[in-house]
Scaffold this motif. Sequence first.
Motif, PDB file in Angstrom:
ATOM      1  N   THR A  23      -0.798  -6.751  -8.625  1.00 44.23           N
ATOM      2  CA  THR A  23      -1.416  -6.348  -7.361  1.00 44.23           C
ATOM      3  C   THR A  23      -0.400  -5.705  -6.426  1.00 44.23           C
ATOM      4  OG1 THR A  23      -2.982  -8.172  -7.575  1.00 44.23           O
ATOM      5  CG2 THR A  23      -2.776  -7.163  -5.412  1.00 44.23           C
ATOM      6  N   LEU A  24       0.795  -6.283  -6.335  1.00 47.11           N
ATOM      7  CA  LEU A  24       1.806  -5.714  -5.453  1.00 47.11           C
ATOM      8  C   LEU A  24       2.335  -4.389  -5.982  1.00 47.11           C
ATOM      9  CD1 LEU A  24       3.711  -8.872  -4.240  1.00 47.11           C
ATOM     10  CD2 LEU A  24       1.972  -7.540  -3.060  1.00 47.11           C
ATOM     11  N   LEU A  25       2.381  -4.234  -7.291  1.00 49.25           N
ATOM     12  CA  LEU A  25       2.770  -2.946  -7.865  1.00 49.25           C
ATOM     13  C   LEU A  25       1.760  -1.863  -7.492  1.00 49.25           C
ATOM     14  CD1 LEU A  25       4.737  -1.420  -9.739  1.00 49.25           C
ATOM     15  CD2 LEU A  25       3.197  -1.998 -11.608  1.00 49.25           C
ATOM     16  N   ILE A  26       0.484  -2.192  -7.603  1.00 42.13           N
ATOM     17  CA  ILE A  26      -0.565  -1.243  -7.220  1.00 42.13           C
ATOM     18  C   ILE A  26      -0.495  -0.943  -5.718  1.00 42.13           C
ATOM     19  CG2 ILE A  26      -3.067  -0.967  -7.000  1.00 42.13           C
ATOM     20  CD1 ILE A  26      -3.291  -2.547  -9.652  1.00 42.13           C
ATOM     21  N   THR A  27      -0.218  -1.973  -4.909  1.00 48.13           N
ATOM     22  CA  THR A  27      -0.104  -1.773  -3.465  1.00 48.13           C
ATOM     23  C   THR A  27       1.045  -0.827  -3.129  1.00 48.13           C
ATOM     24  OG1 THR A  27      -0.962  -3.997  -3.062  1.00 48.13           O
ATOM     25  CG2 THR A  27       0.236  -2.955  -1.256  1.00 48.13           C
ATOM     26  N   GLN A  28       2.197  -1.046  -3.751  1.00 49.28           N
ATOM     27  CA  GLN A  28       3.341  -0.176  -3.482  1.00 49.28           C
ATOM     28  C   GLN A  28       3.089   1.255  -3.962  1.00 49.28           C
ATOM     29  OE1 GLN A  28       6.045  -0.906  -1.644  1.00 49.28           O
ATOM     30  NE2 GLN A  28       5.021  -2.858  -1.248  1.00 49.28           N
ATOM     31  N   PHE A  29       2.418   1.391  -5.084  1.00 49.08           N
ATOM     32  CA  PHE A  29       2.065   2.725  -5.584  1.00 49.08           C
ATOM     33  C   PHE A  29       1.140   3.431  -4.598  1.00 49.08           C
ATOM     34  CE2 PHE A  29      -0.683   5.483  -8.180  1.00 49.08           C
ATOM     35  CZ  PHE A  29       0.287   6.333  -8.686  1.00 49.08           C
ATOM     36  N   THR A  30       0.158   2.708  -4.082  1.00 51.46           N
ATOM     37  CA  THR A  30      -0.778   3.271  -3.112  1.00 51.46           C
ATOM     38  C   THR A  30      -0.062   3.660  -1.823  1.00 51.46           C
ATOM     39  OG1 THR A  30      -2.506   1.869  -4.028  1.00 51.46           O
ATOM     40  CG2 THR A  30      -2.931   2.846  -1.883  1.00 51.46           C
ATOM     41  N   GLY A  32       3.041   4.521  -1.584  1.00 56.32           N
ATOM     42  CA  GLY A  32       3.846   5.697  -1.900  1.00 56.32           C
ATOM     43  C   GLY A  32       3.035   6.976  -1.868  1.00 56.32           C
ATOM     44  N   ILE A  33       1.825   6.901  -2.409  1.00 56.35           N
ATOM     45  CA  ILE A  33       0.937   8.072  -2.369  1.00 56.35           C
ATOM     46  C   ILE A  33       0.540   8.381  -0.926  1.00 56.35           C
ATOM     47  CG2 ILE A  33      -1.373   8.874  -2.992  1.00 56.35           C
ATOM     48  CD1 ILE A  33      -0.972   7.533  -5.684  1.00 56.35           C
ATOM     49  N   THR A  34       0.296   7.334  -0.135  1.00 52.06           N
ATOM     50  CA  THR A  34      -0.060   7.530   1.270  1.00 52.06           C
ATOM     51  C   THR A  34       1.077   8.220   2.018  1.00 52.06           C
ATOM     52  OG1 THR A  34      -1.408   5.524   1.198  1.00 52.06           O
ATOM     53  CG2 THR A  34      -0.808   6.354   3.375  1.00 52.06           C
ATOM     54  N   THR A  35       2.300   7.855   1.709  1.00 58.59           N
ATOM     55  CA  THR A  35       3.455   8.490   2.346  1.00 58.59           C
ATOM     56  C   THR A  35       3.518   9.980   2.032  1.00 58.59           C
ATOM     57  OG1 THR A  35       4.698   6.436   2.223  1.00 58.59           O
ATOM     58  CG2 THR A  35       5.964   8.423   2.528  1.00 58.59           C
ATOM     59  N   LYS A  36       3.172  10.348   0.811  1.00 54.29           N
ATOM     60  CA  LYS A  36       3.202  11.765   0.434  1.00 54.29           C
ATOM     61  C   LYS A  36       2.108  12.558   1.139  1.00 54.29           C
ATOM     62  CE  LYS A  36       6.567  12.256  -2.415  1.00 54.29           C
ATOM     63  NZ  LYS A  36       7.666  13.142  -2.112  1.00 54.29           N
ATOM     64  N   PHE A  37       0.924  11.950   1.291  1.00 52.46           N
ATOM     65  CA  PHE A  37      -0.196  12.672   1.889  1.00 52.46           C
ATOM     66  C   PHE A  37      -0.172  12.671   3.412  1.00 52.46           C
ATOM     67  CE2 PHE A  37      -2.418  11.865  -2.278  1.00 52.46           C
ATOM     68  CZ  PHE A  37      -2.401  13.187  -2.660  1.00 52.46           C
ATOM     69  N   VAL A  38       0.394  11.613   4.008  1.00 54.97           N
ATOM     70  CA  VAL A  38       0.444  11.510   5.470  1.00 54.97           C
ATOM     71  C   VAL A  38       1.891  11.239   5.874  1.00 54.97           C
ATOM     72  CG1 VAL A  38      -0.561  10.399   7.502  1.00 54.97           C
ATOM     73  CG2 VAL A  38      -1.858  10.467   5.370  1.00 54.97           C
ATOM     74  N   PRO A  39       2.734  12.260   5.893  1.00 53.53           N
ATOM     75  CA  PRO A  39       4.156  12.029   6.185  1.00 53.53           C
ATOM     76  C   PRO A  39       4.432  11.622   7.636  1.00 53.53           C
ATOM     77  CG  PRO A  39       3.733  14.357   5.875  1.00 53.53           C
ATOM     78  CD  PRO A  39       2.463  13.640   5.556  1.00 53.53           C
ATOM     79  N   GLN A  40       3.472  11.839   8.546  1.00 60.21           N
ATOM     80  CA  GLN A  40       3.683  11.468   9.938  1.00 60.21           C
ATOM     81  C   GLN A  40       3.612   9.958  10.154  1.00 60.21           C
ATOM     82  OE1 GLN A  40       1.185  13.511   8.963  1.00 60.21           O
ATOM     83  NE2 GLN A  40       1.905  15.539   9.581  1.00 60.21           N
ATOM     84  N   PHE A  44       7.015   2.229   6.735  1.00 56.98           N
ATOM     85  CA  PHE A  44       7.834   1.019   6.736  1.00 56.98           C
ATOM     86  C   PHE A  44       7.258  -0.046   7.667  1.00 56.98           C
ATOM     87  CE2 PHE A  44      11.001   4.310   5.600  1.00 56.98           C
ATOM     88  CZ  PHE A  44      11.232   3.865   4.305  1.00 56.98           C
ATOM     89  N   ILE A  45       6.641   0.374   8.751  1.00 58.59           N
ATOM     90  CA  ILE A  45       6.044  -0.566   9.693  1.00 58.59           C
ATOM     91  C   ILE A  45       4.816  -1.225   9.073  1.00 58.59           C
ATOM     92  CG2 ILE A  45       4.965  -0.775  11.978  1.00 58.59           C
ATOM     93  CD1 ILE A  45       7.941  -0.181  12.091  1.00 58.59           C
ATOM     94  N   ILE A  46       4.090  -0.505   8.266  1.00 57.84           N
ATOM     95  CA  ILE A  46       2.863  -1.007   7.661  1.00 57.84           C
ATOM     96  C   ILE A  46       3.134  -1.765   6.366  1.00 57.84           C
ATOM     97  CG2 ILE A  46       0.681  -0.276   6.638  1.00 57.84           C
ATOM     98  CD1 ILE A  46       0.797   2.112   8.562  1.00 57.84           C
ATOM     99  N   SER A  47       4.142  -1.349   5.629  1.00 57.93           N
ATOM    100  CA  SER A  47       4.370  -1.844   4.275  1.00 57.93           C
ATOM    101  C   SER A  47       4.695  -3.331   4.221  1.00 57.93           C
ATOM    102  CB  SER A  47       5.501  -1.046   3.626  1.00 57.93           C
ATOM    103  OG  SER A  47       5.802  -1.572   2.356  1.00 57.93           O
TER     104      SER A  47
END
Length: 87
Positions: A23-30, A32-40, A44-47
Motif C-alpha cells: 500500500t505504501l509503495l502504491i502511495t509513493q508511486f501515486t 510521484g506521478i502527482t508531482t510530475k503532473f502538478v509541479p506547483q 513534501f508537506i503532503i507526503s
Amino acid sequence: ILTQRFVETFALAIVVAGPVLVTLLITQFTLGITTKFVPQMNIFIISLPLTIFIGLFITGYSFSTLMHNLTAEFGRIEEIAGLILQG
C-alpha cells in the motif's frame, strides 16, 4: 529445527508486513506521478502525514488477520520447544 523455524518466521513477517508495504509503495508511486503532473504543489508537506495515516490505517485494517496469524504461531511454542529440547 531452528532453520525451519527461521524460514517460518520470515514467511510470517512477510505476511504481516506485506499489505502495508504494498500500500505504501502504491502511495509513493501515486505521489510521484502527482508531482510530475502538478509541479506547483509542495508534495513534501503532503507526503509525510499522508504516508503515516495510510500506514496506520492499513495496519489497523489488517489487525484481525495479524492477530489470527500470531495466535497460531504462539500456540505452537510448546511444540517447538519440545522438539528443540529433544533434538
